[in-house]
Scaffold this active site. Structure first.
Site, short mmCIF file in Angstrom:
data_model
loop_
_atom_site.label_atom_id
_atom_site.label_comp_id
_atom_site.label_asym_id
_atom_site.label_seq_id
_atom_site.Cartn_x
_atom_site.Cartn_y
_atom_site.Cartn_z
N ARG A 134 -9.50 -12.14 3.07
CA ARG A 134 -10.03 -13.35 2.62
C ARG A 134 -9.12 -14.85 2.72
O ARG A 134 -9.82 -15.75 3.29
CB ARG A 134 -10.47 -13.46 1.38
CG ARG A 134 -9.54 -13.29 0.08
CD ARG A 134 -9.84 -12.75 -1.02
NE ARG A 134 -10.03 -11.22 -1.06
CZ ARG A 134 -10.32 -10.46 -2.04
NH1 ARG A 134 -10.85 -11.03 -3.22
NH2 ARG A 134 -10.74 -9.14 -1.90
N LYS A 147 0.78 -1.08 0.19
CA LYS A 147 0.16 0.04 -0.06
C LYS A 147 1.01 1.14 0.00
O LYS A 147 2.07 1.16 0.49
CB LYS A 147 -0.95 0.01 1.37
CG LYS A 147 -1.97 -1.13 1.27
CD LYS A 147 -2.78 -0.98 2.63
CE LYS A 147 -3.48 -2.11 2.97
NZ LYS A 147 -4.74 -2.18 2.15
#
Length: 434
Positions: free
Chosen positions: A285, A211
Site C-alpha cells: 500500500r 515473514k
C-alpha cells in the site's frame, strides 16, 4: 502431426472400464474429454481445464485439439490448464476462424507473459528488469505509440515518491517507478482516459516485520499486480484499444539492511498525508500510494490498481476469486461484470469512507495497518489506498489479487502464477474507454 496426443470433446459418457463418471478415456494416440454429465458451460470449461492439467502433469507435452465442439473459450481453458512454469509444451489448437485465432493468440500471449514473469527467479526479475520487461512488451505491440519515463533510486525521493523509495531503500537494487504512456490518438494533448497502477514488489521478505521461510518462499510473486496490469494493457491493445491510457508500475524489493525502512518511521507523501510505519510487511500500500497519486496527476478519469496486497483477501475468498473494492459502486459493478464476461471470478468486499478511520496512529495522520479487534485487513488496506485517489474515489477500483498465484498446484492450475485477472482488467479498460 506425429507424436502428438489428439484430444477431442465427447458428449458421451466414458466406457465403464474407465471408471464411473470418468473425465478422460484413451484410444491409441487419441484422448476424449467426456462432458456428457456437464449441464452448464462454466462447468464444461472447468472440466476441460482439469483435463488439460492431467495431460500436463502426467507428462503428455504435445497435444492437438481435434474434432467438434472446440470454441474460443474452450480452447483457452485447455491452454490455461496445459501451462507449467518449467519444461516445454506444444499445443496445436486446431482449425478456427481468423478472428478467433487472433483473439486466442492475444489471450495466450498476455496471460503467459504475466505468468512467466511472475514465476521468474527473483535474482532475474528485480525492479528495473520488471519495468524494462513491461516496457518491451507494450512497445513490441504499439511501437511509437508508447513513451515512458523511468524514475529510480534517489531520484524517487527527490521527486517526492516517498513510498517506493522508502520500501526499496533496503536493497542494493534501486526501486523504480515506471510511467508508461500509450497514446494511439496522435494528439499529445489528448486526455488520459484511464490509468492502470500495479504493485511491483519483486521480492518481499517482510522487512523488519519479517515473514517466516514458508511464507517468504513464494514472495517473488508479490509483483503479480504489476504483471497483471501490464498483461491486461497488452491484451486490450491487441483488441484494438484506441484511447490514451497510462500504465504505472511501482517496483521495489522489500529487504532488510542497515538502510531499510523501520517500524516507527513516518513517511510524508506529496499530498501531505503522513503515515506511521507500524508493520514493514504492509509495504504494498505504501508503494501504490505513489502510483495512485501519479495516476491522479495524469488527469485520468478512471483508475484501477491491482496488487497481491493482503493475506486477508485470501482468507476471505480462497485462491479462486479476486477481491474487488470501490467507493464508487458503478466502478465496482463494472469490474464484477468484466470478470463475468471474461469467465474469470471476482467478488465484491466492503469498503466505506469510514474504514480509513480504523488506520490510527498517535504520531501521524494514518497508520499503515489497522490493529484494533474487529477490523478487516483487506478492507482497511483498500481504505488506506482510498486516501490517495481524487474525487472521493469516483472512477477508482482496487483489485486485491487473491486468485493470482497458487503456492501449490491443484486440479485446475499449475504451481505458481495463474494470470487470473488479466482478462478482467482488459475488459474493464475496454469498457471505460469505449
Amino acid at each position: 502431426m506425429a507424436n502428438m496426443m489428439n484430444v477431442a470433446l465427447s458428449t458421451q459418457a466414458a466406457a465403464a472400464h474407465w471408471g464411473e463418471g470418468a473425465l478422460l478415456s484413451f484410444n491409441g494416440d487419441r484422448a476424449d474429454i467426456h462432458l456428457g454429465s456437464v449441464s452448464q458451460e462454466k462447468d464444461a470449461l472447468r472440466a476441460i481445464q482439469r483435463a488439460a492439467r492431467r495431460f500436463e502433469s502426467t507428462g503428455i507435452k504435445r497435444v492437438k485439439l481435434v474434432g467438434e465442439g472446440w470454441d474460443l473459450e474452450r480452447r483457452f481453458a485447455f491452454a490455461q490448464g496445459f501451462y507449467a512454469a518449467k519444461g516445454v509444451r506444444e499445443l496445436d489448437v486446431g482449425q478456427q476462424s481468423e478472428a478467433d485465432s487472433c483473439e486466442l493468440d492475444a489471450l495466450i500471449k498476455a496471460s503467459c507473459w504475466a505468468r512467466d514473469i511472475t514465476n521468474g527467479c527473483p535474482e532475474e526479475i528485480y525492479p528495473m528488469s520488471l519495468a524494462e520487461s513491461a516496457l518491451l512488451l507494450i512497445r513490441g505491440l504499439a511501437g511509437d505509440l508508447v513513451t515512458a519515463r523511468i524514475t529510480a533510486g534517489e531520484a524517487l525521493r527527490e521527486s517526492g515518491h516517498i513510498g517506493i523509495w522508502s520500501v526499496g531503500r533496503g536493497s542494493e537494487r534501486e526501486p523504480v517507478l515506471l510511467e508508461l504512456d500509450y497514446n494511439p490518438t496522435g494528439d499529445r494533448h489528448a486526455p488520459v482516459v484511464a490509468a492502470l497502477v500495479g504493485k511491483g514488489i519483486t521480492f518481499d521478505s517482510g522487512g523488519y516485520s519479517m515473514k517466516s521461510s514458508d511464507n517468504m518462499l513464494p514472495m517473488k510473486s508479490d509483483m503479480g499486480g504489476a504483471a497483471m496490469v501490464t498483461g491486461a494493457l497488452a491484451l486490450a491493445i491487441s483488441r484494438g484499444l484506441n484511447k490514451r491510457v497510462k500504465l504505472i508500475l511501482c517496483c521495489a524489493e522489500n529487504l532488510v539492511s542497515g538502510h531499510a525502512f523501520k517500524l516507527g518511521d513516518i513517511l510524508t507523501y506529496k499530498n501531505g498525508i503522513s503515515v506511521e510505519i507500524q508493520n514493514t510487511d504492509a509495504e504494498g500500500r505504501l508503494v501504490l500510494a505513489d502510483g495512485l497519486m501519479a495516476a491522479s496527476d495524469s488527469g485520468a478519469t478512471y483508475i484501477l490498481d491491482a496488487a497481491t496486497l493482503t493475506g486477508a483477501a485470501k482468507m476471505a475468498l480462497g485462491r479462486d476469486y479476486n477481491a474487488v473494492f470501490a467507493l464508487d459502486e458503478t466502478e465496482q459493478q463494472r469490474a464484477l461484470a468484466a470478470a463475468k464476461a471474461e469467465n474469470e471470478q471476482a467478488w465484491a468486499l466492503p469498503l466505506e469512507p469510514w474504514h480509513a478511520s480504523q488506520l490510527t496512529s498517535a504520531f501521524a495522520e494514518l497508520g499503515n495497518v489497522a490493529s484494533a479487534e474487529g477490523t478487516a485487513g483487506a478492507t482497511t488496506a483498500a481504505a488506506f489506498l482510498s486516501r490517495f485517489v481524487p474525487n472521493e474515489g469516483k472512477g477508482w477500483v482496487h483489485l486485491d489479487l487473491a486468485a493470482a498465484y497458487q503456492k501449490s498446484g491443484n486440479e485446475l492450475w499449475a504451481t505458481g502464477a495463474k494470470g487470473h485477472g488479466v482478462r478482467t482488467i482488459a475488459r474493464w479498460l475496454q469498457e471505460v474507454t469505449a
